[in-house]
Design an enzyme around this catalytic site. Sequence first.
Site, PDB file in Angstrom:
ATOM      1  N   SER A 149       0.846  -1.193   0.000  1.00  0.00           N
ATOM      2  CA  SER A 149       0.000   0.000   0.000  1.00  0.00           C
ATOM      3  C   SER A 149       0.880   1.240   0.000  1.00  0.00           C
ATOM      4  CB  SER A 149      -0.881   0.021   1.257  1.00  0.00           C
ATOM      5  OG  SER A 149      -1.505   1.281   1.411  1.00  0.00           O
ATOM      6  N   TYR A 162      -0.651  -0.309  10.346  1.00  0.00           N
ATOM      7  CA  TYR A 162      -0.884  -0.868   9.003  1.00  0.00           C
ATOM      8  C   TYR A 162       0.220  -0.414   8.037  1.00  0.00           C
ATOM      9  CZ  TYR A 162      -3.365  -1.375   4.485  1.00  0.00           C
ATOM     10  OH  TYR A 162      -3.735  -1.678   3.186  1.00  0.00           O
TER      11      TYR A 162
HETATM   12  N1  LIG Z   1      -8.822  -0.912  -0.563  1.00  0.00           N
HETATM   13  C1  LIG Z   1      -7.767  -0.101  -0.533  1.00  0.00           C
HETATM   14  O1  LIG Z   1      -7.915   1.145  -0.571  1.00  0.00           O
HETATM   15  C2  LIG Z   1      -6.382  -0.657  -0.461  1.00  0.00           C
HETATM   16  C3  LIG Z   1      -5.308   0.216  -0.616  1.00  0.00           C
HETATM   17  C4  LIG Z   1      -4.024  -0.270  -0.557  1.00  0.00           C
HETATM   18  C5  LIG Z   1      -3.803  -1.611  -0.367  1.00  0.00           C
HETATM   19  N2  LIG Z   1      -4.867  -2.461  -0.202  1.00  0.00           N
HETATM   20  C6  LIG Z   1      -4.581  -3.867   0.030  1.00  0.00           C
HETATM   21  O2  LIG Z   1      -5.212  -4.613  -0.974  1.00  0.00           O
HETATM   22  C7  LIG Z   1      -5.416  -5.951  -0.496  1.00  0.00           C
HETATM   23  C8  LIG Z   1      -6.825  -6.397  -0.825  1.00  0.00           C
HETATM   24  O3  LIG Z   1      -7.737  -5.637  -0.057  1.00  0.00           O
HETATM   25  P1  LIG Z   1      -9.131  -5.148  -0.609  1.00  0.00           P
HETATM   26  O4  LIG Z   1      -9.058  -3.680  -0.720  1.00  0.00           O
HETATM   27  O5  LIG Z   1      -9.519  -5.948  -1.807  1.00  0.00           O
HETATM   28  O6  LIG Z   1     -10.060  -5.417   0.635  1.00  0.00           O
HETATM   29  P2  LIG Z   1     -11.108  -6.562   1.018  1.00  0.00           P
HETATM   30  O7  LIG Z   1     -12.064  -6.794  -0.099  1.00  0.00           O
HETATM   31  O8  LIG Z   1     -11.639  -6.166   2.351  1.00  0.00           O
HETATM   32  O9  LIG Z   1     -10.193  -7.853   1.145  1.00  0.00           O
HETATM   33  C9  LIG Z   1      -9.414  -8.195   2.226  1.00  0.00           C
HETATM   34  C10 LIG Z   1      -9.402  -9.705   2.209  1.00  0.00           C
HETATM   35  O10 LIG Z   1      -8.353 -10.211   3.041  1.00  0.00           O
HETATM   36  C11 LIG Z   1      -8.854 -11.411   3.573  1.00  0.00           C
HETATM   37  N3  LIG Z   1      -8.128 -11.841   4.744  1.00  0.00           N
HETATM   38  C12 LIG Z   1      -7.683 -11.083   5.776  1.00  0.00           C
HETATM   39  N4  LIG Z   1      -7.073 -11.867   6.675  1.00  0.00           N
HETATM   40  C13 LIG Z   1      -7.117 -13.129   6.181  1.00  0.00           C
HETATM   41  C14 LIG Z   1      -6.675 -14.379   6.644  1.00  0.00           C
HETATM   42  N5  LIG Z   1      -6.030 -14.494   7.825  1.00  0.00           N
HETATM   43  N6  LIG Z   1      -6.905 -15.491   5.906  1.00  0.00           N
HETATM   44  C15 LIG Z   1      -7.556 -15.393   4.727  1.00  0.00           C
HETATM   45  N7  LIG Z   1      -8.004 -14.241   4.229  1.00  0.00           N
HETATM   46  C16 LIG Z   1      -7.786 -13.118   4.951  1.00  0.00           C
HETATM   47  C17 LIG Z   1     -10.289 -11.084   3.925  1.00  0.00           C
HETATM   48  O11 LIG Z   1     -10.980 -12.284   4.112  1.00  0.00           O
HETATM   49  P3  LIG Z   1     -12.439 -12.348   4.784  1.00  0.00           P
HETATM   50  O12 LIG Z   1     -13.364 -12.005   3.655  1.00  0.00           O
HETATM   51  O13 LIG Z   1     -12.522 -13.768   5.244  1.00  0.00           O
HETATM   52  O14 LIG Z   1     -12.444 -11.349   5.903  1.00  0.00           O
HETATM   53  C18 LIG Z   1     -10.725 -10.300   2.701  1.00  0.00           C
HETATM   54  O15 LIG Z   1     -11.229 -11.162   1.697  1.00  0.00           O
HETATM   55  C19 LIG Z   1      -5.090  -5.925   0.990  1.00  0.00           C
HETATM   56  O16 LIG Z   1      -3.784  -6.424   1.204  1.00  0.00           O
HETATM   57  C20 LIG Z   1      -5.119  -4.449   1.319  1.00  0.00           C
HETATM   58  O17 LIG Z   1      -4.327  -4.143   2.446  1.00  0.00           O
HETATM   59  C21 LIG Z   1      -6.147  -2.021  -0.258  1.00  0.00           C
END
Ligand SMILES: NC(=O)c1ccc[n+]([C@@H]2O[C@H](COP(=O)([O-])OP(=O)(O)OC[C@H]3O[C@@H](n4cnc5c(N)ncnc54)[C@H](OP(=O)(O)O)[C@@H]3O)[C@@H](O)[C@H]2O)c1
Length: 257
Positions: A149, A162
Amino acid sequence: MTETGQSGGPSNRVVILGALSAIAIATARIYATERAALVLAGRNAERLRALADDLRARGASQVEIAAVDLEAAAADAPKHMADWKTKLGGLDHVHVIYGYLGEQAKASADPAELARIVSSNYATAVQWCEAAANIMRVQKRGSVVAVSSVAGDRGRQSNYAYGSAKGGLALYMQGLAHSLAPTGARAAVVKPGFVDTPMTDRMKKGGPLWASPDKVARIIRRSADRGGPIQYAPGMWRLIMLMIRSVPTFVFHKTKV
Ligand SMILES: NC(=O)c1ccc[n+]([C@@H]2O[C@H](COP(=O)([O-])OP(=O)(O)OC[C@H]3O[C@@H](n4cnc5c(N)ncnc54)[C@H](OP(=O)(O)O)[C@@H]3O)[C@@H](O)[C@H]2O)c1
């Protein structure tokens, strides 16, 4: 696209960790249109099954699901990775996408929340990346791409737990890319800015700084094949973060970001 599988199978055999994330789903859909073979790892078996059906309908040649907690299972990452490689008949790309935003105020007060943020975004993520890289290193091809990120580029009061974990992950991937470079395999880290996903549902969304999961997924997919080890998503964040890192401390400490 990578070379054709040795068994004459699909050209891309891909493991996606955190497959139920919005960004991961968008990434898996791109692979499905390429007729890739996929392993989807995430916590919820029912949602994984539904996603697998969707991806088959979109063209994926094979979809396997692995219902695992990726933090709990990380100690056995080499074994899982080897099993998944066998199921797919080879391994071309591994994407580590899962993560946990958490809350900084809670993390400051509760060691368990702080530990979960560090575990999800750094400590277990690097275990999976290393297990995947060890396979790529031996076969001298393939890629490991992790999602970090822009929050990892400068520590700030609203999310330094984070941010530090994502910053550590980015540095790890940079080193991994350096280590794999002589072998022909590759590693990369993708650093998204604001993305409209469930993770950011507590934030006010909209405007030019927000990207869709599809846009970030295209950058993740491209990073598996080419480009430098650090990719901002979208690319404008490279310049924005350069500016933010350049703000002098005495000015930065007067802000509330
Ligand atoms: N959205 C943003 O603005 C943003 C910005 C920068 C980086 N990111 C990064 O992008 C990545 C994807 O996030 P997203 O934005 O697509 O959010 P999201 O849809 O909320 O996805 C996060 C996912 O991580 C899974 N997860 C967390 N802990 C886990 C574990 N122990 N075992 C298995 N699954 C686990 C969650 O599973 P559950 O469904 O079971 O909870 C969820 O499906 C993340 O690494 C996040 O930090 C996001």
